[in-house]
Write a protein that holds these residues in place. Structure first.
Motif, short mmCIF file in Angstrom:
data_model
loop_
_atom_site.label_atom_id
_atom_site.label_comp_id
_atom_site.label_asym_id
_atom_site.label_seq_id
_atom_site.Cartn_x
_atom_site.Cartn_y
_atom_site.Cartn_z
N PHE A 1 -21.10 30.75 -10.94
CA PHE A 1 -21.91 30.48 -12.36
C PHE A 1 -21.25 29.10 -12.70
O PHE A 1 -20.32 28.51 -12.17
CB PHE A 1 -21.32 31.53 -13.25
N THR A 2 -22.27 28.56 -13.61
CA THR A 2 -21.68 27.08 -14.45
C THR A 2 -21.85 27.50 -15.69
O THR A 2 -22.50 28.29 -16.31
CB THR A 2 -22.83 26.08 -14.04
N VAL A 3 -20.45 26.96 -16.62
CA VAL A 3 -20.71 27.05 -17.83
C VAL A 3 -21.36 26.19 -18.68
O VAL A 3 -21.14 24.88 -18.26
CB VAL A 3 -19.08 26.92 -18.27
N ILE A 4 -22.23 26.52 -19.52
CA ILE A 4 -22.96 25.49 -20.10
C ILE A 4 -22.47 25.60 -21.89
O ILE A 4 -22.64 26.85 -22.25
CB ILE A 4 -24.60 25.76 -20.51
N ALA A 5 -21.97 24.47 -22.15
CA ALA A 5 -21.77 24.50 -23.62
C ALA A 5 -22.63 23.71 -24.47
O ALA A 5 -22.81 22.76 -24.32
CB ALA A 5 -20.31 23.52 -23.58
N THR A 6 -23.13 24.74 -25.32
CA THR A 6 -24.38 24.56 -25.94
C THR A 6 -23.94 23.70 -27.54
O THR A 6 -22.88 23.74 -27.83
CB THR A 6 -25.37 25.60 -26.42
N LYS A 7 -24.96 22.99 -28.16
CA LYS A 7 -24.88 22.47 -29.35
C LYS A 7 -23.76 21.19 -29.69
O LYS A 7 -23.15 21.08 -30.22
CB LYS A 7 -24.31 23.46 -30.35
N ALA A 8 -23.80 20.52 -28.47
CA ALA A 8 -22.85 19.45 -28.14
C ALA A 8 -23.08 18.33 -29.21
O ALA A 8 -22.30 17.44 -29.55
CB ALA A 8 -23.03 18.64 -26.81
N ASP A 9 -24.49 18.30 -29.71
CA ASP A 9 -24.85 17.15 -30.63
C ASP A 9 -24.02 17.12 -32.06
O ASP A 9 -24.02 16.44 -32.81
CB ASP A 9 -26.49 17.32 -31.05
N LYS A 10 -23.53 18.51 -32.20
CA LYS A 10 -22.82 18.82 -33.27
C LYS A 10 -21.23 18.08 -33.28
O LYS A 10 -20.70 18.22 -34.38
CB LYS A 10 -22.48 20.28 -33.61
N LEU A 11 -20.90 17.58 -32.04
CA LEU A 11 -19.67 17.17 -32.33
C LEU A 11 -19.69 15.68 -31.91
O LEU A 11 -20.63 15.01 -31.11
CB LEU A 11 -18.84 17.78 -30.95
N SER A 12 -18.53 14.74 -32.05
CA SER A 12 -18.51 13.64 -31.61
C SER A 12 -18.09 13.56 -30.07
O SER A 12 -17.79 14.52 -29.72
CB SER A 12 -17.37 12.73 -32.38
N ARG A 13 -18.34 12.28 -29.46
CA ARG A 13 -18.03 12.17 -28.00
C ARG A 13 -16.37 12.74 -27.70
O ARG A 13 -16.21 13.35 -26.73
CB ARG A 13 -18.05 10.87 -27.64
N ALA A 14 -15.55 12.12 -28.60
CA ALA A 14 -14.07 12.45 -28.35
C ALA A 14 -14.02 14.12 -28.62
O ALA A 14 -13.23 14.66 -27.80
CB ALA A 14 -13.37 11.75 -29.47
N GLN A 15 -14.51 14.71 -29.61
CA GLN A 15 -14.39 15.86 -29.75
C GLN A 15 -14.95 17.02 -28.72
O GLN A 15 -14.62 17.73 -28.26
CB GLN A 15 -15.27 16.64 -31.24
N THR A 16 -16.09 16.38 -28.19
CA THR A 16 -16.79 16.94 -27.00
C THR A 16 -15.92 17.00 -25.95
O THR A 16 -15.78 18.19 -25.36
CB THR A 16 -18.05 16.13 -26.52
N GLY A 17 -15.22 15.87 -25.55
CA GLY A 17 -14.09 15.85 -24.49
C GLY A 17 -13.22 16.88 -24.50
O GLY A 17 -12.63 17.63 -23.70
N ARG A 18 -12.48 16.81 -25.94
CA ARG A 18 -11.42 17.96 -26.31
C ARG A 18 -12.08 19.31 -25.87
O ARG A 18 -11.30 20.20 -25.21
CB ARG A 18 -11.05 17.73 -27.42
N SER A 19 -13.13 19.70 -26.43
CA SER A 19 -13.64 20.79 -26.15
C SER A 19 -13.92 21.37 -25.03
O SER A 19 -13.54 22.85 -24.45
CB SER A 19 -15.09 20.94 -27.23
N VAL A 20 -14.50 20.70 -24.17
CA VAL A 20 -14.81 20.69 -22.45
C VAL A 20 -13.26 21.19 -22.23
O VAL A 20 -13.41 22.16 -21.18
CB VAL A 20 -15.31 19.90 -22.23
#
Length: 196
Positions: free
Chosen positions: A136-155
């Motif tokens: 399986f691959t994890v798909i993290a949805t709704k990434a447009d709701k976060l900044s690039r830095a927040q996206t990196g931390r969330s991932v």
């Protein structure tokens, strides 16, 4: 590179007798209710209304199959939705269980909301996939709701929770089509593997 020109709805399956068998690889999409499964499927298809998007969680109660040309996509019932009866929840759980027990998926896209830590239900699903050796691959949805830095931390947080590498997570947005190329590459790899 994978090109999806025409995706079509095939059937809604309520039992294993109705599950689709195919020579093409079957990719399943799972995730908790309201995580954005329908929007993700529509993004893949390049169409707005292939999968019905609903504001009310828990709309997918069956396994919905779509023919994407080189592969079949199976949209699984969402889990973890509080406002349905225990009986209904059990029915969904049994349908999911049967689907995986029948070895009906070559690969699974496990969706989670990038804005939140994975839920207990998300992690239980991942444990189940690990235990049954289902890739399986994890798909993290709704990434447009976060900044690039927040996206990196969330991932990073999601990778830790799922006990996988950051490279096993694709941040996507059905609004901006972020991550679409990476998802296509993953699908192409699954298709190539099925031909070996």
């Amino acid at each position: 590179m994978l090109k999806i020109t025409n995706a079509e709805f095939i059937i809604s399956a309520a039992s294993k007798e109705q599950f689709v068998t195919s020579d093409k690889p079957i990719i399943a999409v799972c995730g908790k209710s309201n995580v954005g499964k329908s929007s993700f499927i529509n993004m893949l298809a390049g169409r707005k209304k292939l999968a019905k998007v609903s504001k009310d969680p828990g709309r997918t109660r069956l396994v919905n199959y779509f023919d994407f040309g080189e592969f079949i996509l199976a949209d699984l019932p969402g889990y973890g939705y509080a406002s349905v009866s225990k009986q209904e929840k059990l029915k969904w759980a049994n349908l999911l269980e049967t689907f995986f027990a029948e070895k009906r998926a070559d690969h699974v896209f496990a969706l989670c909301d990038i804005r939140h830590n994975p839920t207990a239900d998300d992690l239980q699903m991942a444990e189940y996939l690990y235990y049954n050796l289902i890739p399986f691959t994890v798909i993290a949805t709704k990434a447009d709701k976060l900044s690039r830095a927040q996206t990196g931390r969330s991932v990073q947080n999601i990778a830790t929770a799922y006990k996988c590498g950051v490279g096993d997570i694709i941040a996507t947005s059905s609004e901006t089509r972020q991550g679409l190329e990476a998802v296509y590459q993953k699908i192409q790899a699954v298709i190539d593997l099925s031909k070996d």
